[in-house]
Write an enzyme that holds these catalytic residues in place. Structure first.
Site, PDB file in Angstrom:
ATOM      1  N   ASP A   1      41.967  95.322  17.025  1.00  0.00           N
ATOM      2  CA  ASP A   1      41.941  93.950  17.532  1.00  0.00           C
ATOM      3  C   ASP A   1      40.636  93.252  17.149  1.00  0.00           C
ATOM      4  OD1 ASP A   1      43.107  91.932  19.441  1.00  0.00           O
ATOM      5  OD2 ASP A   1      41.190  92.282  20.442  1.00  0.00           O
TER       6      ASP A   1
ATOM      7  N   GLU B   1      43.809  93.421  12.464  1.00  0.00           N
ATOM      8  CA  GLU B   1      44.093  92.088  13.002  1.00  0.00           C
ATOM      9  C   GLU B   1      42.904  91.216  12.614  1.00  0.00           C
ATOM     10  OE1 GLU B   1      44.323  88.805  16.262  1.00  0.00           O
ATOM     11  OE2 GLU B   1      42.926  90.454  16.436  1.00  0.00           O
TER      12      GLU B   1
HETATM   13  C1  GLC Z   1      43.126  89.200  19.481  1.00  0.00           C
HETATM   14  C2  GLC Z   1      44.381  89.209  20.313  1.00  0.00           C
HETATM   15  C3  GLC Z   1      44.341  88.071  21.275  1.00  0.00           C
HETATM   16  C4  GLC Z   1      43.123  88.213  22.154  1.00  0.00           C
HETATM   17  C5  GLC Z   1      41.842  88.404  21.328  1.00  0.00           C
HETATM   18  C6  GLC Z   1      40.728  88.932  22.174  1.00  0.00           C
HETATM   19  O1  GLC Z   1      43.030  88.091  18.672  1.00  0.00           O
HETATM   20  O2  GLC Z   1      45.516  89.184  19.502  1.00  0.00           O
HETATM   21  O3  GLC Z   1      45.512  87.983  22.044  1.00  0.00           O
HETATM   22  O4  GLC Z   1      42.995  87.091  22.968  1.00  0.00           O
HETATM   23  O5  GLC Z   1      42.001  89.326  20.280  1.00  0.00           O
HETATM   24  O6  GLC Z   1      40.911  90.294  22.445  1.00  0.00           O
END
Ligand code: GLC
Length: 639
Positions: free
Chosen positions: A281, A323
């Site tokens: 993430d 991500e």
């Molecule tokens: C990522 C997640 C998102 C979250 C962020 C902080 O972008 O997909 O939903 O708010 O990280 O953890």
């Protein structure tokens, strides 16, 4: 090189002594030796200026060794049996859901395994399910323990059993590794608040606002409306803490090797409990450096590469998914050495862009330019996720096809929030930043694609068009190279859910509009081809089955973006040896004709979806949002 060899000679016996099982010792040391020089170089680059580097390095390797020793036999067996391309095969089809919203709890997820199989899933991403603050926790992305499931959802043992059961049914469990931050209720944060300097060193803390203000000059605001700025004053500490996201999400300090080591331990713990893909993430934010925007820094890449090498030693069956929702030039840097798979946000946003404009030239151009990645990696292709849709295409790509990226974004934001005459979309704005005019979009696939508005108007033709839009996008993600990933609920056309507006913990964050509860009524209609749910589900299931029965769709086979001289149609070929499948999808509300001679170099082709055959010199007509998957096994014509 020489000094690494020397270090290896010193560390090898220390590590060897940790093992009682000879075979295990050999496997671990062999895998580590192969990667030792690269790993040592990376960690030296990150932590080499510390006097205690050797000790820190030994600790990190010891963490990996202990995790390897604790790894259950079934996971060791999986490590041994997996080939390097397991995640690239044509059978891979993903689904993602919130445990509570989709199935109540882990037991409910288990009960839905037959349904996942009916749909054809082989990859199941369960949204964050670990202990987190209540009521606000950013949809679980504020983690208070990486080792404890939120009690309402179940227990850690249940999660482990679920992972095993999913595997038995051919489904890989995917979980988030929220590695950029912990919640302010994580034990590390609590100890820090209690004054423990060791744990204070886990985070980035400042006695006053001088440095935060300097950093802030170059930083983005991720949630400008709900959580402006990147720092939070914590009164217990009388310090400013780095919080890129919400105030209760404290960024970890990866410049401290103890943090690297601790997070490695948490990640390997999850891998040992059966998680086969860790979704990393917010990976661009891991490293901070004054004077930069603190995103995508070389050290962030070094961190992930080092973690991946350690996983290849201690838990090779588990892969990383990136991500990184950043500029397309930056996304690809996470793929390959670092993460085996990555979201493909560019394809996602360009499909919505093409739906709004009715033109595919930007999509075709960007994909032709940027789709190809390392043969050892795969895109995760999706239509929407649990997050907002931000128009992250490259302005350069826009300019190359004669579009002004900035103006186009304004159009798209207006289109998807229903401010453009004739727009079919029902979406909500997210993250409006008055300083630069930035905005993103929230909404379920069905609502953004026109179903909500059409149902409200009771307009049968508009309903039909919206279903076609949904299927058109599904058709692209199921055939283009990579792993298709469905947000569960979309398979039966679930609409926006506005109930979050009455929930104090959710009301300020519009992303909850597209995180609906499972729609049991729609699910019950899925076998009825006259219902909306049944039309989407039935066609999707058919497409998934076709994908899975044609090895040509495996991610390792090339995707060639083609020019069919029709700027409303997405067009690419999948290729395996002499075989080819040409996929054409009309992104406009009008019929489009395709001259097959422009790109087909065979005598005949057959549409896999309808089993209709076409001659190369016929003009093929695609109805509004129509699609064909044209297979040819006849020989390539001499040009
Ligand atoms: C990522 C997640 C998102 C979250 C962020 C902080 O972008 O997909 O939903 O708010 O990280 O953890």
């Amino acid at each position: 090189m020489d000094s690494s060899q020397g270090t290896w000679q010193v560390l090898r016996p220390l590590l060897a002594a940790l093992f009682t099982d000879d075979a295990q010792r050999t496997i671990f040391l062999t895998r580590l030796e192969e990667r030792f020089v690269s790993l040592a170089d990376l960690l030296l680059g990150l932590y080499g200026d510390r006097a205690d580097f050797a000790e820190q390095f030994e600790r990190i390797l010891t963490t990996a060794a202990y995790a390897f020793i604790a790894r259950p036999p079934a996971m060791h067996a999986l490590d041994a049996s997996r080939d390097a391309q397991w995640f690239q095969n044509e059978r891979m089809v993903g689904g993602v859901c919130y445990v509570d919203l989709y199935a109540g709890n882990l037991k409910g997820i288990r009960e839905r395994i037959p349904y996942f199989q009916e749909l054809g899933l082989t990859y199941l991403h369960l949204m964050p399910l670990f202990r987190s603050p209540s009521p606000q926790n950013d949809g679980g992305y504020a983690v208070s323990s990486f080792r404890a499931v939120r009690p309402q959802l179940g227990a850690m043992e249940e999660l482990t059993e679920l992972a095993t059961e999913l595997r038995v049914h051919g489904i890989s469990l995917v979980l988030d590794m929220v590695m950029n931050h912990t919640s302010d209720e994580h034990e590390w944060a609590i100890r820090a608040k209690e004054g423990d300097p060791n744990y204070q060193g886990y985070y980035l803390m400042f006695p006053d606002e001088t440095l935060p203000k300097l950093y802030e000059q170059n930083l983005r605001e991720i949630f400008p409306e709900q959580a402006p700025g990147n720092f939070t004053y914590v009164s217990e500490l009388q310090r400013w803490v780095w919080t890129t996201f919400y105030r209760y999400q404290w960024d970890l300090n990866y410049a401290n090797p103890t943090v690297f080591n601790a997070m490695l331990g948490e990640m390997l713990f999850l891998a040992n409990h059966g998680v086969e893909v860790l979704r990393l993430d917010a990976v661009p934010f891991l490293w901070k450096e004054l004077g930069t925007n603190c995103e995508n820094l070389p050290q962030a890449h070094a961190l992930v590469t080092a973690l991946n090498l350690l996983f290849q030693v201690a838990a090779p069956a588990t892969i990383f998914k990136a991500e990184a929702i950043v500029h397309p030039d930056e996304i690809v840097k996470y793929i390959g050495q670092e993460c085996a798979i990555s979201y493909n946000p560019l394809l996602m946003v360009l499909m919505w862009e093409a739906m709004a404009s009715g033109w595919t030239h930007l999509l075709q151009h960007s994909m032709t330019k940027r789709f190809n990645i390392s043969a050892n990696a795969a895109w995760v292709n999706y239509i929407r996720s649990h997050d907002d849709i931000g128009w992250g295409f490259a302005n350069e790509d826009c300019a190359e096809v004669g579009i002004d990226g900035g103006i186009h974004r304004i159009f798209l934001n207006r289109f998807y929030t229903g401010q453009v005459e004739g727009s079919f979309a029902v979406g909500l704005p997210f993250g409006y930043n008055p300083h630069n005019g930035d905005m993103r979009i929230c909404g379920t696939t069905a609502s953004l694609a026109g179903l909500e508005q059409a149902v409200q108007r009771d307009d049968a033709y508009a309903i039909d068009l919206s279903i076609r839009r949904i299927l058109a996008m599904m058709s692209v993600i199921l055939t283009v190279g990579g792993i298709p990933l469905l947000y569960l609920g979309d398979e039966v056309g679930t609409l926006n859910d506005y109930s979050y507006q009455h929930d104090e913990a959710k009301a300020a964050d519009n992303r909850w509009v597209h995180r609906p509860y499972a729609n049991e009524q729609a699910l019950a209609q899925r076998h009825d081809p006259t219902s909306v749910a049944g039309r989407i589900f039935g066609n999707l299931q058919h497409m998934i089955a076709l994908r899975k029965s044609h090895p040509i769709f495996a991610a390792y086979n090339p995707t060639n973006w083609l020019n069919g001289n029709n700027t409303h149609t997405v067009l690419f070929a999948r290729q395996q040896g002499q075989q080819a499948i040409y996929v054409a999808v009309n992104f406009s509300a009008y019929s489009q004709s395709l001259d097959l001679r422009q790109f087909v170099r065979r005598e005949h082709v057959t549409d896999l979806l309808t089993e209709t055959s076409y001659k190369r010199d016929e003009l093929l007509t695609l109805p509004p949002y129509g699609m064909v998957w044209l297979q040819s096994i006849s020989p390539i014509l001499e040009s």
